[in-house]
Design a protein around this motif. Structure first.
Motif, short mmCIF file in Angstrom:
data_model
loop_
_atom_site.label_atom_id
_atom_site.label_comp_id
_atom_site.label_asym_id
_atom_site.label_seq_id
_atom_site.Cartn_x
_atom_site.Cartn_y
_atom_site.Cartn_z
N LYS A 32 1.05 -1.16 -0.51
CA LYS A 32 0.22 -0.05 -0.23
C LYS A 32 0.60 0.89 -0.05
O LYS A 32 2.09 0.88 0.85
CB LYS A 32 -0.98 0.15 1.37
CG LYS A 32 -1.73 1.24 1.25
CD LYS A 32 -2.67 0.92 1.68
CE LYS A 32 -4.02 2.46 2.44
NZ LYS A 32 -4.06 2.48 3.89
N ALA A 33 0.89 2.27 -1.19
CA ALA A 33 1.38 3.13 -0.90
C ALA A 33 1.07 4.11 0.36
O ALA A 33 0.88 4.29 0.64
CB ALA A 33 0.72 4.51 -1.85
N ALA A 34 2.54 4.93 0.88
CA ALA A 34 2.17 6.05 1.84
C ALA A 34 0.87 6.89 1.82
O ALA A 34 1.67 7.51 0.87
CB ALA A 34 4.33 6.40 2.27
N GLY A 56 8.12 3.81 -0.20
CA GLY A 56 7.62 4.72 0.28
C GLY A 56 6.72 6.14 -0.75
O GLY A 56 7.07 6.36 -1.44
N ASN A 76 6.28 2.98 3.24
CA ASN A 76 4.87 2.06 3.27
C ASN A 76 4.46 1.97 4.04
O ASN A 76 3.22 1.90 3.86
CB ASN A 76 5.11 1.69 1.53
CG ASN A 76 4.65 2.59 0.70
OD1 ASN A 76 4.34 2.97 0.64
ND2 ASN A 76 5.73 1.63 -0.70
N SER A 77 4.86 0.66 4.93
CA SER A 77 4.89 0.18 6.06
C SER A 77 6.15 0.39 7.36
O SER A 77 7.22 0.02 6.90
CB SER A 77 4.93 -1.26 5.47
OG SER A 77 4.02 -1.53 4.66
#
Length: 149
Positions: A32-34, A56, A76-77
């Motif tokens: 998932k994109a930041a 990110g 991102n994570s």
């Protein structure tokens, strides 16, 4: 003959369903994109961003109230500490570079620079992936030149 067409048609539909499921599974597996995390504070709005490929996003924000730009690099994570960097400077060299770097779990920055009437260079890095934008947002939303390292 009609029966074989129905079977063939069912096989095509079944294959299409499998292909759709495979595509959906692949798409959901992508990181998932930041999202911008609001680190610059209230009154700052995102005016530009650039992805740090697979890692990110670097966000350039601006506050009309303060007349300042702000940059933050967001993973991102979030997770274990990794090297991160974010910077901001005036394209014309009229200001010092402002930057933040270190071992962070989720984001680097924020860093601030007065931005009324000037173009800015900005960017960031996550681990070994870095990006930079030169000569952008000269008092308006300009594209700038993006480089990836």
């Amino acid at each position: 003959m009609k029966r074989s067409r129905a079977i063939a048609g069912s096989a095509v539909l079944a294959m299409a369903g499998i292909a759709t499921m495979a595509t959906a599974t692949t798409a959901s597996a992508a990181p998932k994109a930041a999202a911008y995390n609001g680190a610059c504070g209230s009154g700052y709005s995102v005016v530009n961003s650039v992805p740090v490929t697979g890692k990110g996003t670097v966000y350039l924000t601006y506050s009309a109230k303060t007349g300042k730009n702000c940059v933050v690099t967001v993973r991102n994570s979030p997770g274990k500490r990794v090297y991160m960097y974010t910077y901001l400077t005036a394209t014309d060299g009229s200001s010092d570079w402002v930057y933040d770097s270190g071992q962070y779990t989720s984001y680097a920055g924020p860093v601030y620079l007065p931005g009324k009437g000037i173009c800015v260079d900005w960017g960031g890095a996550i681990e070994s992936v870095s990006v930079s934008v030169s000569g952008s947002n000269c008092g308006r939303m300009a594209a700038g030149v993006v480089t990836h390292h």
